[in-house]
Design an enzyme around this catalytic site. Structure first.
Site, short mmCIF file in Angstrom:
data_model
loop_
_atom_site.label_atom_id
_atom_site.label_comp_id
_atom_site.label_asym_id
_atom_site.label_seq_id
_atom_site.Cartn_x
_atom_site.Cartn_y
_atom_site.Cartn_z
N LYS A 73 0.84 -1.20 0.00
CA LYS A 73 0.00 0.00 0.00
C LYS A 73 0.88 1.26 0.00
O LYS A 73 2.10 1.17 0.22
CB LYS A 73 -0.92 -0.05 1.22
CG LYS A 73 -1.89 -1.24 1.18
CD LYS A 73 -2.80 -1.25 2.41
CE LYS A 73 -3.79 -2.41 2.36
NZ LYS A 73 -4.69 -2.42 3.53
N TYR B 98 -11.89 -2.82 -3.57
CA TYR B 98 -12.47 -2.96 -2.23
C TYR B 98 -14.01 -2.93 -2.27
O TYR B 98 -14.64 -2.56 -1.28
CB TYR B 98 -11.94 -1.86 -1.31
CG TYR B 98 -10.54 -2.17 -0.76
CD1 TYR B 98 -10.30 -3.34 -0.04
CD2 TYR B 98 -9.49 -1.28 -0.93
CE1 TYR B 98 -9.04 -3.62 0.48
CE2 TYR B 98 -8.23 -1.55 -0.41
CZ TYR B 98 -8.01 -2.72 0.29
OH TYR B 98 -6.77 -3.00 0.82
N ASN C 241 -1.95 -0.14 7.34
CA ASN C 241 -1.43 -1.49 7.60
C ASN C 241 -0.60 -2.07 6.44
O ASN C 241 -0.47 -3.27 6.27
CB ASN C 241 -2.53 -2.45 8.07
CG ASN C 241 -3.59 -2.70 7.04
OD1 ASN C 241 -3.54 -2.14 5.94
ND2 ASN C 241 -4.56 -3.53 7.35
N HIS D 245 -1.64 -5.58 1.38
CA HIS D 245 -2.90 -6.27 1.11
C HIS D 245 -2.57 -7.68 0.62
O HIS D 245 -1.57 -7.89 -0.06
CB HIS D 245 -3.69 -5.54 0.03
CG HIS D 245 -4.73 -6.40 -0.63
ND1 HIS D 245 -5.98 -6.59 -0.08
CD2 HIS D 245 -4.68 -7.17 -1.75
CE1 HIS D 245 -6.66 -7.43 -0.84
NE2 HIS D 245 -5.90 -7.80 -1.86
N GLU E 113 -9.00 -10.45 -8.17
CA GLU E 113 -8.04 -9.34 -8.02
C GLU E 113 -6.94 -9.40 -9.08
O GLU E 113 -6.52 -8.38 -9.62
CB GLU E 113 -7.44 -9.37 -6.62
CG GLU E 113 -8.44 -8.98 -5.55
CD GLU E 113 -8.00 -9.29 -4.13
OE1 GLU E 113 -8.84 -9.17 -3.22
OE2 GLU E 113 -6.83 -9.66 -3.92
P1 DAT Z 1 -7.55 -7.34 5.09
O1 DAT Z 1 -6.78 -6.19 4.50
O2 DAT Z 1 -6.81 -8.00 6.22
O3 DAT Z 1 -8.02 -8.33 4.05
P2 DAT Z 1 -10.26 -6.32 5.13
O4 DAT Z 1 -10.41 -6.87 3.76
O5 DAT Z 1 -11.32 -6.62 6.14
O6 DAT Z 1 -8.87 -6.73 5.78
O7 DAT Z 1 -10.16 -4.74 5.05
C1 DAT Z 1 -9.45 -4.11 4.00
C2 DAT Z 1 -8.72 -2.92 4.55
O8 DAT Z 1 -9.66 -1.99 5.04
C3 DAT Z 1 -7.81 -3.22 5.72
O9 DAT Z 1 -6.55 -3.70 5.32
C4 DAT Z 1 -7.71 -1.88 6.35
C5 DAT Z 1 -9.10 -1.31 6.17
N1 DAT Z 1 -9.93 -1.60 7.35
C6 DAT Z 1 -10.49 -2.78 7.69
N2 DAT Z 1 -11.17 -2.69 8.85
C7 DAT Z 1 -11.05 -1.38 9.22
C8 DAT Z 1 -11.53 -0.63 10.33
N3 DAT Z 1 -12.28 -1.19 11.28
N4 DAT Z 1 -11.20 0.68 10.39
C9 DAT Z 1 -10.46 1.26 9.44
N5 DAT Z 1 -9.97 0.62 8.36
C10 DAT Z 1 -10.27 -0.69 8.27
MG MG Z 2 -9.42 -8.20 2.52
#
Ligand code: DAT
Ligand code: MG
Length: 195
Positions: free
Chosen positions: A56, A96, A159, A162, A173
């Site tokens: 990212k 997303y 974080n 991805h 993807e």
């Molecule tokens: P991952 O990236 O582990 O697959 P995800 O698909 O649930 O997790 O979410 C995608 C991204 O969205 C994640 O890397 C960071 C952001 N995100 C997820 N939950 C969040 C939250 N509660 N608050 C803010 N950003 C969040």
């Molecule tokens: Mg995800």
């Protein structure tokens, strides 16, 4: 002992011969279902898959590109596509799409379009599952030390990387990020990585 065995065999034959046909069919269907489920699970866990990994904007800005690539290389996965790119809002919203109803979605898109990202495809046995383990939990506070998120970040909104969460999402993807296709090549390390 022989007598006992014979008695059990006799009883089993008796009960089997008295069981209604529908019971036998249900039992056989259950066995077939369990076998199929086991085969599918085994196939998904152990087959060769490609996973979409993306560094990212914060990972790029903080100079972690080499470190993240290094971990996937050292694990034994094979790089089959990679690019530094800034594809824009519409593309990130597609990537997303499953999170579009979340309160953090707008912030996530702003963050993801704030700079270039490095998109990659890594191939190997169980790549999706293993890739997720290497990334660590979504929330850095829950990511184990030794994982990428556990080692290099603090907040969920920063974080740094991805990774596809299933074989199906990896396929979607990869099609979104690499419509031009992947590079097929034979790694000379293969016999040293796989038995
Ligand atoms: P991952 O990236 O582990 O697959 P995800 O698909 O649930 O997790 O979410 C995608 C991204 O969205 C994640 O890397 C960071 C952001 N995100 C997820 N939950 C969040 C939250 N509660 N608050 C803010 N950003 C969040
Ligand atoms: Mg995800």
């Amino acid at each position: 002992m022989e007598q006992t065995c014979k008695r059990y065999m006799y009883r089993w034959r008796l009960s089997y011969s008295h069981a209604p046909l529908s019971d036998i069919c249900s039992f056989l269907s259950l066995v077939i279902f369990l076998l199929a489920a086991h085969l599918i699970a085994f196939h998904h866990a152990s087959s060769f898959f490609a996973v979409d990994i993306m560094i990212k904007p914060d990972g790029v800005q903080r100079g972690l590109v080499g470190e993240i690539i290094k971990r996937f290389e050292q694990k034994g996965f094979k790089l089959v596509a990679m690019k530094l790119t800034a594809p824009g809002k519409e593309h990130m919203e597609k990537h997303y799409a499953d999170l579009s109803s979340k309160g953090f979605f707008a912030g996530l898109i702003t963050y993801m379009t704030s700079g270039p990202v490095v998109a990659m495809v890594w191939e190997g046995k169980g790549a999706v599952l293993e890739g997720r383990k290497m990334l660590g939990a979504t929330m850095p506070s829950e990511s184990a030390m030794g994982t990428i998120r556990g080692d290099f970040c603090i907040e969920v909104g920063r974080n740094i990387c991805h990774g596809s969460d299933s074989v199906e999402s990896a396929q979607k993807e990869i099609a979104l990020w690499f419509p031009e296709g992947l590079t097929s090549w034979a790694s000379c390390a293969n016999p040293w990585v796989y038995e």
